[in-house]
Structures are given as C-alpha cells and as structure tokens.
Motif scaffolding. Sequence first.
Motif, PDB file in Angstrom:
ATOM      1  N   SER A  34       4.473   3.026   3.026  1.00 59.05           N
ATOM      2  CA  SER A  34       4.696   3.609   1.508  1.00 59.05           C
ATOM      3  C   SER A  34       4.490   2.284   0.677  1.00 59.05           C
ATOM      4  O   SER A  34       3.873   2.329  -0.556  1.00 59.05           O
ATOM      5  CB  SER A  34       6.146   4.000   1.450  1.00 59.05           C
ATOM      6  N   ARG A  35       5.031   1.198   0.851  1.00 61.90           N
ATOM      7  CA  ARG A  35       4.776  -0.176   0.223  1.00 61.90           C
ATOM      8  C   ARG A  35       3.405  -0.568  -0.186  1.00 61.90           C
ATOM      9  O   ARG A  35       2.912  -0.739  -1.252  1.00 61.90           O
ATOM     10  CB  ARG A  35       5.602  -1.409   0.714  1.00 61.90           C
ATOM     11  N   SER A  53       1.602   1.956  -2.274  1.00 63.37           N
ATOM     12  CA  SER A  53       2.111   1.856  -3.804  1.00 63.37           C
ATOM     13  C   SER A  53       1.281   0.476  -4.117  1.00 63.37           C
ATOM     14  O   SER A  53       0.770   0.824  -5.408  1.00 63.37           O
ATOM     15  CB  SER A  53       3.515   1.316  -3.918  1.00 63.37           C
ATOM     16  N   GLU A 112      -2.333   1.657  -4.877  1.00 57.15           N
ATOM     17  CA  GLU A 112      -2.350   2.513  -5.861  1.00 57.15           C
ATOM     18  C   GLU A 112      -2.361   1.681  -7.287  1.00 57.15           C
ATOM     19  O   GLU A 112      -3.113   2.022  -8.247  1.00 57.15           O
ATOM     20  CB  GLU A 112      -1.319   3.643  -6.044  1.00 57.15           C
ATOM     21  N   SER A 113      -1.456   0.650  -7.196  1.00 54.38           N
ATOM     22  CA  SER A 113      -1.323  -0.196  -8.395  1.00 54.38           C
ATOM     23  C   SER A 113      -2.842  -0.782  -8.739  1.00 54.38           C
ATOM     24  O   SER A 113      -3.239  -1.277  -9.815  1.00 54.38           O
ATOM     25  CB  SER A 113      -0.269  -1.086  -8.164  1.00 54.38           C
TER      26      SER A 113
END
Length: 121
Positions: free
Chosen positions: A100-101, A104, A107-108
């Motif tokens: 998940s990290r 993220s 995505e960033s």
Amino acid sequence: MIDIYSMGNIFYAILTGEMPFEGQKDSKAQKKVIDGERPTGMEKYEEDDDVAIRALISATKKCWEQEPGDRPSAASVRDVFKKVLDQMKVDNENATKEKSREESKEESKEESEEESKEEES
C-alpha cells in the motif's frame, strides 16, 4: 486421549496427497512402523521456504517418534501451529502495508509528473 501418531499420518496426507504406506496391506504397513520405518515422500518438501510446510513436516516427524512418550501432546502441536499461523498473519499484514505504501508513492510520483507537465504547458 488423542492418537498423536495418527495425527502425523493426517499431516503427511495433507502435505503429500497420499496416505502413509498407501497401497500396502495394513499388516505390512504396521510391521514397517513397528520396525521404525516411516513413509517417504516428504523429502521433496524439506527445502521449501514456506513456513507452513516446514511446520507440517516438523510436526509429522515429531508425531511419528518411535516411542510414544517422545511424541508431543496434541496441545503442544496446536500451540506450534497457532504460533506459525499468527506469524504468517503478521507477515501478511506487513506485506500488505508495504504494498500500500509503495502504491501511494507511485501515485504521488505520477501526480507530481502530471503537475509538472501542466506547468510546462
């Protein structure tokens, strides 16, 4: 009282997909067990990295100790498997959090790249 030796047979069947001494007459299988012989077939799994498979192999061998007094109790076998399953759960949760990290971060990064492109236009 639980028949611990038979518990080992169940673990063996789960692991290999066969019953111990499958295809042999009961009397011949019983003689082999009395003589200290154990079924083969688990060897191909012994180098496996899977903690559950290693736990099954270990429990099977302990349940098959020649002397009944050397065999573990059902409660101790349960406790070992509970500990393994708890650790697998923690490992899985940690892997899910890490994934998940990473998603993220990705995505960033994509959002930053899009903003940079928009600013350049």
